[in-house]
Design a protein around this motif. Sequence first.
Motif, short mmCIF file in Angstrom:
data_model
loop_
_atom_site.label_atom_id
_atom_site.label_comp_id
_atom_site.label_asym_id
_atom_site.label_seq_id
_atom_site.Cartn_x
_atom_site.Cartn_y
_atom_site.Cartn_z
N GLN A 118 0.84 -1.20 0.00
CA GLN A 118 0.00 0.00 0.00
C GLN A 118 0.88 1.25 0.00
OE1 GLN A 118 -3.21 0.31 -0.55
NE2 GLN A 118 -3.08 2.53 -0.37
N THR A 119 1.95 1.24 0.77
CA THR A 119 2.88 2.38 0.80
C THR A 119 3.51 2.58 -0.57
OG1 THR A 119 3.35 1.98 3.14
CG2 THR A 119 4.94 3.32 1.93
N LEU A 120 3.93 1.49 -1.21
CA LEU A 120 4.49 1.59 -2.56
C LEU A 120 3.48 2.18 -3.54
CD1 LEU A 120 6.44 -1.79 -2.91
CD2 LEU A 120 7.41 0.50 -2.64
N LYS A 121 2.22 1.76 -3.41
CA LYS A 121 1.17 2.27 -4.28
C LYS A 121 0.98 3.78 -4.07
CE LYS A 121 -3.66 1.32 -5.48
NZ LYS A 121 -4.83 0.50 -5.18
N GLU A 122 0.97 4.22 -2.82
CA GLU A 122 0.80 5.64 -2.50
C GLU A 122 2.00 6.46 -3.00
OE1 GLU A 122 0.15 5.64 1.71
OE2 GLU A 122 -1.83 4.71 1.52
N LEU A 123 3.20 5.92 -2.82
CA LEU A 123 4.40 6.61 -3.32
C LEU A 123 4.38 6.75 -4.84
CD1 LEU A 123 7.22 5.07 -1.09
CD2 LEU A 123 6.50 7.46 -1.15
N THR A 124 3.94 5.70 -5.51
CA THR A 124 3.85 5.73 -6.97
C THR A 124 2.86 6.80 -7.41
OG1 THR A 124 4.41 3.38 -7.09
CG2 THR A 124 3.36 4.35 -9.03
N ALA A 125 1.72 6.89 -6.75
CA ALA A 125 0.71 7.91 -7.08
C ALA A 125 1.27 9.32 -6.85
CB ALA A 125 -0.55 7.70 -6.27
N LEU A 126 1.99 9.49 -5.75
CA LEU A 126 2.59 10.79 -5.44
C LEU A 126 3.64 11.17 -6.50
CD1 LEU A 126 2.83 13.18 -3.49
CD2 LEU A 126 4.48 11.85 -2.18
N LEU A 127 4.44 10.20 -6.90
CA LEU A 127 5.42 10.44 -7.96
C LEU A 127 4.75 10.86 -9.27
CD1 LEU A 127 8.03 7.58 -7.50
CD2 LEU A 127 8.44 10.02 -7.28
N GLU A 128 3.65 10.19 -9.61
CA GLU A 128 2.93 10.53 -10.84
C GLU A 128 2.38 11.94 -10.78
OE1 GLU A 128 0.02 7.48 -11.51
OE2 GLU A 128 1.55 5.95 -11.86
N GLN A 129 1.83 12.34 -9.62
CA GLN A 129 1.31 13.71 -9.47
C GLN A 129 2.43 14.73 -9.60
OE1 GLN A 129 -0.55 13.63 -5.64
NE2 GLN A 129 -2.48 12.80 -6.41
N THR A 130 3.56 14.45 -8.98
CA THR A 130 4.71 15.36 -9.06
C THR A 130 5.21 15.46 -10.49
OG1 THR A 130 5.31 14.70 -6.81
CG2 THR A 130 6.99 15.85 -8.10
N HIS A 131 5.28 14.33 -11.16
CA HIS A 131 5.72 14.28 -12.55
C HIS A 131 4.82 15.16 -13.42
CE1 HIS A 131 6.15 12.30 -16.56
NE2 HIS A 131 7.42 12.32 -16.21
#
Length: 142
Positions: A118-131
């Motif tokens: 779940q943490t990996l999923k949240e980090l991936t979503a945050l990275l996509e938003q930042t990107h």
Amino acid sequence: MQIDPRTNLSNQLAQTLINRVVEPDEKREITITFRVSYAEKTRLEQRCNGVVQSDYIRARLFDYALPQPKLTIPEVNRQAIYELKKIGNNLNQQTRAINEAVKIGSQPLTTEVKEYLQTLKELTALLEQTHISLYQVVPEED
């Protein structure tokens, strides 16, 4: 007054070429170069305003619609995007490795593993938003 047949043929050919519609999606295999003065180059760059010069010239010459200007991404954003992509790839590799380990039975699907995924999923979503935010255009102030 009689017109030379070659001149007449040349005029007909020129008229045919003028009326010919050039499709913008034809394969472009020929390079054309020409010289301009410094003043003409400056004027061309000003008129292009973010549009690739060859696209601008082609649009003006063949009456195509002007393409949308390309976004200029500052160097700092390009570097950040590059690093974010690397981090995102690492997160995806970790997620795949954990899911594969759970699938083949070498890693039990514990509460801790679920929380980590779940943490990996949240980090991936945050990275996509930042990107995405690094690609957004900030309006220029006058």
